[in-house]
Scaffold this motif. Sequence first.
Motif, short mmCIF file in Angstrom:
data_model
loop_
_atom_site.label_atom_id
_atom_site.label_comp_id
_atom_site.label_asym_id
_atom_site.label_seq_id
_atom_site.Cartn_x
_atom_site.Cartn_y
_atom_site.Cartn_z
N ALA A 2 0.82 -1.21 0.00
CA ALA A 2 0.00 0.00 0.00
C ALA A 2 0.85 1.26 0.00
CB ALA A 2 -0.93 0.00 1.21
N ALA A 3 2.07 1.14 0.55
CA ALA A 3 3.01 2.27 0.56
C ALA A 3 3.85 2.33 -0.72
CB ALA A 3 3.93 2.15 1.78
N LEU A 4 3.48 1.49 -1.69
CA LEU A 4 4.15 1.44 -3.00
C LEU A 4 5.55 0.84 -2.93
CD1 LEU A 4 2.97 4.83 -4.56
CD2 LEU A 4 1.87 2.58 -4.67
N ASP A 5 5.83 0.08 -1.88
CA ASP A 5 7.09 -0.66 -1.81
C ASP A 5 7.01 -1.88 -2.72
OD1 ASP A 5 7.99 1.10 0.11
OD2 ASP A 5 7.47 -0.22 1.80
N GLU A 6 8.17 -2.33 -3.19
CA GLU A 6 8.23 -3.61 -3.90
C GLU A 6 8.24 -4.74 -2.87
OE1 GLU A 6 11.39 -4.17 -6.65
OE2 GLU A 6 11.06 -2.26 -7.68
N ILE A 7 7.51 -5.82 -3.14
CA ILE A 7 7.56 -6.98 -2.26
C ILE A 7 7.88 -8.23 -3.10
CG2 ILE A 7 6.07 -6.01 -0.47
CD1 ILE A 7 3.75 -7.66 -1.59
N HIS A 8 8.82 -9.01 -2.60
CA HIS A 8 9.31 -10.19 -3.32
C HIS A 8 9.22 -11.40 -2.40
CE1 HIS A 8 11.04 -7.62 -6.55
NE2 HIS A 8 11.16 -6.76 -5.54
N TRP A 9 8.92 -12.56 -2.99
CA TRP A 9 8.60 -13.77 -2.23
C TRP A 9 9.55 -14.89 -2.61
CZ3 TRP A 9 3.31 -16.66 -3.21
CH2 TRP A 9 3.10 -17.61 -2.21
N LEU A 10 10.32 -15.35 -1.64
CA LEU A 10 11.16 -16.53 -1.84
C LEU A 10 10.58 -17.68 -1.05
CD1 LEU A 10 13.61 -18.20 -2.66
CD2 LEU A 10 14.93 -17.08 -0.84
N ILE A 11 10.10 -18.70 -1.76
CA ILE A 11 9.63 -19.94 -1.14
C ILE A 11 10.78 -20.94 -1.19
CG2 ILE A 11 7.93 -21.80 -1.23
CD1 ILE A 11 6.15 -19.89 -2.86
N CYS A 12 11.06 -21.59 -0.09
CA CYS A 12 12.24 -22.46 -0.05
C CYS A 12 11.93 -23.92 -0.34
CB CYS A 12 12.93 -22.34 1.31
SG CYS A 12 13.58 -20.68 1.62
N THR A 13 10.75 -24.40 0.04
CA THR A 13 10.47 -25.83 -0.08
C THR A 13 9.24 -26.09 -0.93
OG1 THR A 13 9.08 -25.92 1.90
CG2 THR A 13 11.45 -26.23 2.21
N SER A 14 9.14 -27.35 -1.38
CA SER A 14 8.01 -27.76 -2.20
C SER A 14 7.70 -29.22 -1.92
CB SER A 14 8.34 -27.57 -3.69
OG SER A 14 7.28 -28.04 -4.51
N ILE A 15 6.44 -29.60 -2.10
CA ILE A 15 6.08 -31.01 -1.99
C ILE A 15 6.41 -31.71 -3.30
CG2 ILE A 15 4.30 -30.67 -0.24
CD1 ILE A 15 2.20 -30.73 -2.40
N ASP A 16 6.52 -33.02 -3.25
CA ASP A 16 6.88 -33.81 -4.43
C ASP A 16 5.83 -33.65 -5.53
OD1 ASP A 16 6.75 -36.62 -5.98
OD2 ASP A 16 8.79 -36.30 -5.22
N LYS A 17 6.29 -33.61 -6.77
CA LYS A 17 5.38 -33.43 -7.90
C LYS A 17 4.40 -34.57 -8.06
CE LYS A 17 8.29 -30.32 -10.62
NZ LYS A 17 8.96 -30.08 -11.92
N ASN A 18 4.72 -35.72 -7.50
CA ASN A 18 3.82 -36.87 -7.57
C ASN A 18 2.79 -36.88 -6.43
OD1 ASN A 18 5.10 -38.03 -9.87
ND2 ASN A 18 6.75 -38.76 -8.54
N HIS A 19 2.92 -35.94 -5.51
CA HIS A 19 1.98 -35.88 -4.39
C HIS A 19 0.60 -35.47 -4.89
CE1 HIS A 19 0.20 -34.66 -0.57
NE2 HIS A 19 1.23 -35.23 0.06
N SER A 20 -0.43 -36.06 -4.31
CA SER A 20 -1.80 -35.79 -4.75
C SER A 20 -2.20 -34.33 -4.60
CB SER A 20 -2.79 -36.68 -3.98
OG SER A 20 -2.70 -36.41 -2.58
N TYR A 21 -1.50 -33.60 -3.70
CA TYR A 21 -1.85 -32.21 -3.43
C TYR A 21 -1.01 -31.22 -4.24
CZ TYR A 21 -3.99 -28.55 -0.57
OH TYR A 21 -4.73 -27.48 -0.14
N TYR A 22 -0.10 -31.74 -5.07
CA TYR A 22 0.86 -30.86 -5.74
C TYR A 22 0.17 -29.81 -6.61
CZ TYR A 22 4.70 -29.17 -8.60
OH TYR A 22 5.61 -28.36 -9.24
N ASN A 23 -0.76 -30.22 -7.45
CA ASN A 23 -1.43 -29.27 -8.35
C ASN A 23 -2.25 -28.25 -7.58
OD1 ASN A 23 -0.36 -30.44 -10.66
ND2 ASN A 23 -2.08 -31.85 -10.91
N THR A 24 -2.88 -28.70 -6.49
CA THR A 24 -3.65 -27.78 -5.66
C THR A 24 -2.74 -26.75 -5.01
OG1 THR A 24 -5.30 -29.48 -5.20
CG2 THR A 24 -5.23 -27.60 -3.70
#
Length: 218
Positions: free
Chosen positions: A27-49
């Motif tokens: 809201a203050a017009l700052d840039e915001i950047h997001w680094l996600i470090c982990t992920s679930i396995d692509k074969n996991h049933s929840y991966y696409n969700t």
Amino acid sequence: MNKVLVIAVHPDDETLGCGGTLLKHKAALDEIHWLICTSIDKNHSYYNTRTSEIEHVFNAYSFDSIYNLQLTTMQVDKYYMSDLIDNISKVINEVKPNIIYLPFKGDVHSDHRRIFEAAYSCTKSFRYPFIKKIYMMETLSETEFALSTKEDSFIPNVFVDITDYMEKKIEIMKIFESEMAQHPFPRSEENLRALATFRGATCGCQYAESFLLLKEIK
């Protein structure tokens, strides 16, 4: 204008730890950047969700960029520290943030502690002179379960009034459907409000998020 980087060990940490603050930055017009470090396995049933959830959260915040290290969740210990530092350093050097939000060093989850150690190694002023503020954030279900010793307890010294952004924070958190449950589950809507109310009472507002300032260079 600030350039903000939040380092989320797992997607949803950014919202739990500093969601209202990120919205306030935006809201203050700052840039915001997001680094996600982990992920679930692509074969996991929840991966696409989960992939869809991340996309919706990215749009909800209007992040300026997103990065994902794709580390195996709950197994960050298996990676060499030198590799973690190298991968995080590359993102930091690309974004060049002046403000960084990190997980709390004492969080009970080993993934959080490992990422904190690696990320903090990427904040040395002679290598990353653009970094001016470093905060640790409070992540429900991790930070409150840290050891109850003075060395490991989260004792905040910075408070951000997020009263105007609390409802949006809750709305965004609900995108991560599998991460929330009914009270007394730590990541319940009731508990998110309770923590924000408690932190708000500490600093004289309705809702607040709290942080532990590690370094500030003026």
